[in-house]
Design a protein around this motif. Structure first.
Motif, mmCIF file in Angstrom:
data_model
loop_
_atom_site.group_PDB
_atom_site.id
_atom_site.type_symbol
_atom_site.label_atom_id
_atom_site.label_comp_id
_atom_site.label_asym_id
_atom_site.label_seq_id
_atom_site.Cartn_x
_atom_site.Cartn_y
_atom_site.Cartn_z
ATOM 1 N N GLY A 238 0.743 -1.239 -0.079
ATOM 2 C CA GLY A 238 -0.122 -0.037 0.052
ATOM 3 C C GLY A 238 0.891 1.254 -0.027
ATOM 4 O O GLY A 238 1.974 1.157 0.502
ATOM 5 N N ALA A 239 0.424 2.454 -0.569
ATOM 6 C CA ALA A 239 1.056 3.529 -0.720
ATOM 7 C C ALA A 239 1.454 4.062 0.569
ATOM 8 O O ALA A 239 2.561 4.772 0.642
ATOM 9 N N GLY A 240 0.740 4.175 1.701
ATOM 10 C CA GLY A 240 0.985 4.824 2.802
ATOM 11 C C GLY A 240 1.393 3.848 3.920
ATOM 12 O O GLY A 240 1.811 4.248 5.033
ATOM 13 N N ALA A 241 1.970 2.583 3.475
ATOM 14 C CA ALA A 241 2.546 1.618 4.423
ATOM 15 C C ALA A 241 3.622 1.920 5.236
ATOM 16 O O ALA A 241 4.413 2.521 4.492
ATOM 17 N N VAL A 242 3.682 1.454 6.272
ATOM 18 C CA VAL A 242 4.776 1.910 7.294
ATOM 19 C C VAL A 242 5.536 0.648 7.424
ATOM 20 O O VAL A 242 5.069 -0.610 7.681
ATOM 21 N N ILE A 243 6.747 0.656 7.223
ATOM 22 C CA ILE A 243 7.653 -0.690 7.449
ATOM 23 C C ILE A 243 7.375 -0.973 9.014
ATOM 24 O O ILE A 243 7.749 -0.107 9.925
ATOM 25 N N ASP A 244 7.072 -2.351 9.239
ATOM 26 C CA ASP A 244 6.947 -2.942 10.573
ATOM 27 C C ASP A 244 8.245 -2.636 11.276
ATOM 28 O O ASP A 244 9.407 -3.038 10.904
ATOM 29 N N PRO A 245 8.440 -2.127 12.487
ATOM 30 C CA PRO A 245 9.568 -1.896 13.368
ATOM 31 C C PRO A 245 10.339 -3.329 13.429
ATOM 32 O O PRO A 245 11.554 -3.086 13.439
ATOM 33 N N GLY A 246 9.520 -4.482 13.326
ATOM 34 C CA GLY A 246 10.163 -5.561 13.650
ATOM 35 C C GLY A 246 10.743 -5.920 12.492
ATOM 36 O O GLY A 246 11.350 -7.235 12.387
ATOM 37 N N GLU A 247 10.590 -5.403 11.416
ATOM 38 C CA GLU A 247 11.197 -5.952 9.949
ATOM 39 C C GLU A 247 12.394 -4.848 9.623
ATOM 40 O O GLU A 247 13.074 -5.066 8.544
ATOM 41 N N ARG A 248 12.494 -3.749 10.436
ATOM 42 C CA ARG A 248 13.623 -2.685 10.124
ATOM 43 C C ARG A 248 14.837 -3.526 9.900
ATOM 44 O O ARG A 248 15.976 -3.084 9.309
ATOM 45 N N TRP A 249 15.443 -4.608 10.873
ATOM 46 C CA TRP A 249 16.402 -5.278 10.892
ATOM 47 C C TRP A 249 16.876 -5.694 9.439
ATOM 48 O O TRP A 249 18.235 -5.614 9.067
ATOM 49 N N ALA A 250 15.916 -6.182 8.670
ATOM 50 C CA ALA A 250 16.047 -6.761 7.492
ATOM 51 C C ALA A 250 16.600 -5.409 6.413
ATOM 52 O O ALA A 250 17.460 -5.833 5.559
ATOM 53 N N VAL A 251 16.160 -4.256 6.376
ATOM 54 C CA VAL A 251 16.455 -3.261 5.498
ATOM 55 C C VAL A 251 17.918 -3.057 6.043
ATOM 56 O O VAL A 251 18.945 -3.119 5.099
ATOM 57 N N ARG A 252 18.342 -2.795 7.540
ATOM 58 C CA ARG A 252 19.631 -2.530 7.889
ATOM 59 C C ARG A 252 20.429 -3.659 7.293
ATOM 60 O O ARG A 252 21.558 -3.005 6.990
ATOM 61 N N LEU A 253 20.306 -4.737 7.607
ATOM 62 C CA LEU A 253 21.189 -5.610 7.106
ATOM 63 C C LEU A 253 21.286 -5.695 5.615
ATOM 64 O O LEU A 253 22.646 -5.989 5.006
ATOM 65 N N ALA A 254 20.340 -5.759 4.881
ATOM 66 C CA ALA A 254 20.452 -5.580 3.468
ATOM 67 C C ALA A 254 21.630 -4.671 3.090
ATOM 68 O O ALA A 254 22.249 -4.673 2.376
ATOM 69 N N LEU A 255 21.292 -3.311 3.795
ATOM 70 C CA LEU A 255 22.106 -2.315 3.479
ATOM 71 C C LEU A 255 23.557 -2.184 3.845
ATOM 72 O O LEU A 255 24.540 -1.727 3.215
ATOM 73 N N GLU A 256 23.774 -3.084 4.744
ATOM 74 C CA GLU A 256 25.084 -3.541 5.043
ATOM 75 C C GLU A 256 25.769 -4.469 4.388
ATOM 76 O O GLU A 256 26.852 -4.578 4.193
ATOM 77 N N ILE A 257 24.990 -5.392 3.516
ATOM 78 C CA ILE A 257 25.349 -6.280 2.891
ATOM 79 C C ILE A 257 26.069 -5.790 1.387
ATOM 80 O O ILE A 257 27.031 -6.431 0.679
ATOM 81 N N VAL A 258 25.159 -4.997 0.773
ATOM 82 C CA VAL A 258 25.423 -4.263 -0.639
ATOM 83 C C VAL A 258 26.752 -3.784 -0.725
ATOM 84 O O VAL A 258 27.330 -4.147 -1.820
ATOM 85 N N PRO A 259 27.331 -2.776 0.119
ATOM 86 C CA PRO A 259 28.746 -2.738 -0.228
ATOM 87 C C PRO A 259 29.680 -3.968 -0.439
ATOM 88 O O PRO A 259 30.564 -4.104 -1.187
ATOM 89 N N PHE A 260 29.720 -4.899 0.229
ATOM 90 C CA PHE A 260 30.302 -6.190 0.148
ATOM 91 C C PHE A 260 30.004 -6.848 -0.932
ATOM 92 O O PHE A 260 31.097 -7.588 -1.606
ATOM 93 N N ALA A 261 28.799 -6.883 -1.402
ATOM 94 C CA ALA A 261 28.440 -7.408 -2.853
ATOM 95 C C ALA A 261 28.986 -6.621 -3.845
ATOM 96 O O ALA A 261 29.770 -7.271 -4.750
ATOM 97 N N GLY A 262 29.074 -5.530 -3.788
ATOM 98 C CA GLY A 262 29.688 -4.419 -4.766
ATOM 99 C C GLY A 262 31.349 -4.846 -4.693
ATOM 100 O O GLY A 262 31.992 -4.917 -5.900
ATOM 101 N N ILE A 263 31.772 -5.083 -3.465
ATOM 102 C CA ILE A 263 33.624 -5.240 -3.482
ATOM 103 C C ILE A 263 33.744 -6.535 -4.481
ATOM 104 O O ILE A 263 34.495 -6.632 -5.198
#
Length: 184
Positions: free
Chosen positions: A44-69
């Motif tokens: 949905g357009a106004g959906a809020v990311i579940d605070p319990g799922e924010r870990w997934a975004v943080r972890l994904a963002l930590e992984i991307v630089p290593f994937a690039g390397i």
């Protein structure tokens, strides 16, 4: 004085390229799955990311630089293996598309990171990340796959069916790129 190549200390580029490519694919695949967990399609357009799922975004963002390397390592190992036999035009396309792919991947990850600050899946970060990934990164990945398939085929590293699969994959990435379902 002997060179490293003559003493057997030379990096085993085919193995290094293959290993780096596999690690890149696993890391990027993991980051994509984690982002999908946190921000599923159709939320949905106004959906809020579940605070319990924010870990997934943080972890994904930590992984991307290593994937690039690992992707850059893959490119370097492949180029070292190709050496002087590589066509200058294809080599330039290979390098350029690889660098632009990694750059767009990093830009999209940075934009996706704004989703954490915004607290919603809407707004600039989400839409911008989607556009960068589907319109630009996928198409640069396609050009990279074309160039890699050409180099691999010309050097005899890739059997003909694998090179053809690479060309088909590149074509699919170019055509389907922006057709990937995006933010609702």
């Amino acid at each position: 004085m002997e060179s490293r190549e003559s003493t057997g200390e030379r990096l085993r580029t085919p193995r290094a390229a293959g290993t780096a490519g596999i690690i890149f694919a696993l890391l990027l695949g993991t980051a994509i799955v984690l982002m999908r967990i946190a921000a599923p399609q159709g939320a949905g357009a106004g959906a809020v990311i579940d605070p319990g799922e924010r870990w997934a975004v943080r972890l994904a963002l930590e992984i991307v630089p290593f994937a690039g390397i690992f992707f850059l390592w893959f490119m370097g190992a492949l180029r070292a293996h190709a050496g002087e036999a590589e066509d200058r035009f294809v080599s330039t396309v290979f390098l350029g598309s690889g660098f632009v792919f990694v750059a767009t991947l990093f830009v999209a990850a940075a934009a996706a990171g704004t989703v954490l600050q915004e607290g919603t899946q809407t707004g600039f970060g989400r839409d911008y990340a989607y556009t960068v990934l589907t319109t630009y990164a996928m198409r640069m990945a396609a050009v990279f796959v074309f160039a890699t398939s050409s180099i691999g085929h010309r050097l005899g590293i890739f059997p003909r069916p694998l090179a053809l699969l690479g060309y088909v994959t590149g074509l699919v990435l170019i055509v389907v790129g922006s057709g990937v379902p995006g933010p609702s």
